[in-house]
Design a protein around this motif. Structure first.
Motif, PDB file in Angstrom:
ATOM      1  N   LEU A 194      55.885 -10.431   0.905  1.00 20.87           N
ATOM      2  CA  LEU A 194      55.456 -11.588   2.023  1.00 20.87           C
ATOM      3  C   LEU A 194      56.524 -12.605   1.995  1.00 20.87           C
ATOM      4  O   LEU A 194      57.031 -12.926   2.925  1.00 20.87           O
ATOM      5  N   LEU A 195      56.773 -13.012   0.608  1.00 21.50           N
ATOM      6  CA  LEU A 195      57.693 -14.212   0.575  1.00 21.50           C
ATOM      7  C   LEU A 195      59.023 -13.920   1.192  1.00 21.50           C
ATOM      8  O   LEU A 195      59.779 -14.663   1.484  1.00 21.50           O
ATOM      9  N   TYR A 196      59.460 -12.641   0.581  1.00 21.38           N
ATOM     10  CA  TYR A 196      60.853 -12.341   0.865  1.00 21.38           C
ATOM     11  C   TYR A 196      61.146 -12.234   2.370  1.00 21.38           C
ATOM     12  O   TYR A 196      62.059 -12.583   2.719  1.00 21.38           O
ATOM     13  N   VAL A 197      60.069 -11.548   3.112  1.00 21.82           N
ATOM     14  CA  VAL A 197      60.154 -11.361   4.394  1.00 21.82           C
ATOM     15  C   VAL A 197      60.339 -12.677   5.354  1.00 21.82           C
ATOM     16  O   VAL A 197      60.971 -13.013   6.281  1.00 21.82           O
ATOM     17  N   ARG A 198      59.325 -13.764   4.741  1.00 26.79           N
ATOM     18  CA  ARG A 198      59.130 -15.022   5.235  1.00 26.79           C
ATOM     19  C   ARG A 198      60.702 -15.600   5.078  1.00 26.79           C
ATOM     20  O   ARG A 198      60.973 -16.538   5.833  1.00 26.79           O
ATOM     21  N   GLY A 199      61.323 -15.381   3.995  1.00 24.31           N
ATOM     22  CA  GLY A 199      62.600 -15.914   3.611  1.00 24.31           C
ATOM     23  C   GLY A 199      63.540 -15.786   4.760  1.00 24.31           C
ATOM     24  O   GLY A 199      64.505 -16.147   4.818  1.00 24.31           O
ATOM     25  N   THR A 200      63.298 -14.384   5.311  1.00 26.62           N
ATOM     26  CA  THR A 200      64.289 -13.868   6.371  1.00 26.62           C
ATOM     27  C   THR A 200      64.024 -14.392   7.861  1.00 26.62           C
ATOM     28  O   THR A 200      64.587 -14.404   8.911  1.00 26.62           O
ATOM     29  N   GLY A 201      62.747 -15.042   8.040  1.00 20.44           N
ATOM     30  CA  GLY A 201      62.467 -15.568   9.272  1.00 20.44           C
ATOM     31  C   GLY A 201      61.471 -14.477  10.020  1.00 20.44           C
ATOM     32  O   GLY A 201      61.447 -14.925  11.031  1.00 20.44           O
ATOM     33  N   ALA A 202      61.186 -13.338   9.660  1.00 19.87           N
ATOM     34  CA  ALA A 202      60.832 -12.250  10.306  1.00 19.87           C
ATOM     35  C   ALA A 202      59.145 -12.389  10.039  1.00 19.87           C
ATOM     36  O   ALA A 202      58.812 -12.658   8.902  1.00 19.87           O
ATOM     37  N   PRO A 203      58.469 -11.936  11.032  1.00 17.60           N
ATOM     38  CA  PRO A 203      56.878 -11.915  10.590  1.00 17.60           C
ATOM     39  C   PRO A 203      56.673 -10.617   9.748  1.00 17.60           C
ATOM     40  O   PRO A 203      57.305  -9.638   9.588  1.00 17.60           O
ATOM     41  N   TYR A 204      55.440 -11.139   9.091  1.00 18.95           N
ATOM     42  CA  TYR A 204      55.091  -9.880   8.161  1.00 18.95           C
ATOM     43  C   TYR A 204      53.816  -9.670   8.495  1.00 18.95           C
ATOM     44  O   TYR A 204      52.994 -10.324   8.724  1.00 18.95           O
ATOM     45  N   PRO A 205      53.073  -8.115   8.210  1.00 24.83           N
ATOM     46  CA  PRO A 205      54.057  -7.086   7.552  1.00 24.83           C
ATOM     47  C   PRO A 205      54.969  -6.712   9.017  1.00 24.83           C
ATOM     48  O   PRO A 205      54.692  -6.767   9.911  1.00 24.83           O
ATOM     49  N   LEU A 206      56.154  -6.128   8.336  1.00 28.37           N
ATOM     50  CA  LEU A 206      57.046  -5.447   9.259  1.00 28.37           C
ATOM     51  C   LEU A 206      56.435  -4.027   9.856  1.00 28.37           C
ATOM     52  O   LEU A 206      55.655  -3.571   9.176  1.00 28.37           O
ATOM     53  N   THR A 207      56.864  -3.612  10.779  1.00 28.71           N
ATOM     54  CA  THR A 207      56.448  -2.351  11.286  1.00 28.71           C
ATOM     55  C   THR A 207      56.763  -1.283  10.473  1.00 28.71           C
ATOM     56  O   THR A 207      57.820  -1.216  10.017  1.00 28.71           O
ATOM     57  N   GLY A 208      55.664  -0.487  10.265  1.00 22.71           N
ATOM     58  CA  GLY A 208      55.686   0.839   9.448  1.00 22.71           C
ATOM     59  C   GLY A 208      55.217   0.263   8.025  1.00 22.71           C
ATOM     60  O   GLY A 208      55.035   1.250   7.018  1.00 22.71           O
ATOM     61  N   GLU A 209      54.809  -0.920   7.841  1.00 23.54           N
ATOM     62  CA  GLU A 209      54.529  -1.418   6.343  1.00 23.54           C
ATOM     63  C   GLU A 209      52.907  -1.813   6.431  1.00 23.54           C
ATOM     64  O   GLU A 209      52.512  -1.931   5.354  1.00 23.54           O
ATOM     65  N   ARG A 210      52.337  -1.569   7.339  1.00 23.04           N
ATOM     66  CA  ARG A 210      50.754  -2.082   7.580  1.00 23.04           C
ATOM     67  C   ARG A 210      50.099  -1.044   6.835  1.00 23.04           C
ATOM     68  O   ARG A 210      49.297  -1.411   6.032  1.00 23.04           O
TER      69      ARG A 210
END
Length: 236
Positions: A101-117
């Protein structure tokens, strides 16, 4: 009047079951604060975002040995105690989810990414299952400790003299049964039992144990606290 498993009563009655809930709430607080700090750092610029991603990668590396140890403990390769396996597996997965979660937030993208739900849902379900598993293990551990403590300090429990209308056929070590002398025809109480101690009183019932009770081989008795029995209490 029936026998009962004394250890089950101790497992269910321990007030220290609030401890796992307190630990979980503290963990949630730490996670919320970590999410806030990571978000602020990521928004501060490229350096902050890179630092967050590196920290998350380090946490992800830690998850692997935690999960490995959890599975080994689950297969009884080593003894991790009643709470070890769920804490290792559930804690490892929880760290993995938070790190992602924090890694994706660090990229500025929403979480969860498509396919990770789907993976996120399964991970959360396993974490919840492990949480219930750990609470059950804690209850077992705490109940066992309470029972062992009780067995070492039975003298602190009130002594009970129990009079009953019928013969109970207990045959327990330390419990003496005598027929009441001079019982008139039609009298209600005919037998007396000594050597019992009061474990608990709840719901209009008394939970009695013999004075020689032990955790490994102890017996117990439930009797109603009403006019069907006559009870006298004495200091332990």
């Amino acid at each position: 009047m029936i026998g009962f498993a004394t250890q089950d009563l101790l497992l269910r009655s321990s007030p220290a079951l609030y401890v796992p809930a307190g630990v979980a709430l503290c963990g949630a607080l730490v996670g919320a604060l970590g999410y806030h700090v990571a978000t602020r750092a990521a928004e501060a610029g490229t350096v902050g975002a890179r630092t967050v991603r590196r920290a998350c990668s380090a946490v992800a590396v830690l998850v692997v040995p935690l999960l490995l140890l959890g599975f080994l403990a689950g297969f009884e390769v080593f003894d991790a105690g009643p709470m070890g396996t769920p804490l290792l597996i559930g804690g490892g997965l929880l760290l993995a989810v938070l790190a992602r979660l924090l890694y994706v937030r660090g990229t500025g993208a929403p979480y969860p990414l498509t396919g990770e739900r789907a993976a996120l849902g399964i991970s959360v379900a396993i974490v919840v299952l492990c949480a219930f598993w750990a609470v059950g293990g804690y209850a077992q551990q705490k109940g066992t400790a309470d029972a062992e403590q009780l067995a070492r300090h039975l003298y602190r429990r009130p002594a009970v003299v129990l009079d009953t209308p019928e013969h109970l056929h207990l045959g327990w070590s330390g419990v003496r049964e005598t027929a009441l002398p001079g019982v008139e025809p039609g009298a209600r109480f005919r037998y007396r039992y000594e050597g019992l101690r009061l474990l608990a009183h709840s719901g209009g019932r008394m939970f009695l144990i013999p004075r020689t009770w032990t955790w490994e081989t102890g017996n117990g008795l439930i009797v109603p606290f009403d006019e069907t029995v006559r009870v006298a209490f004495h200091p332990g």
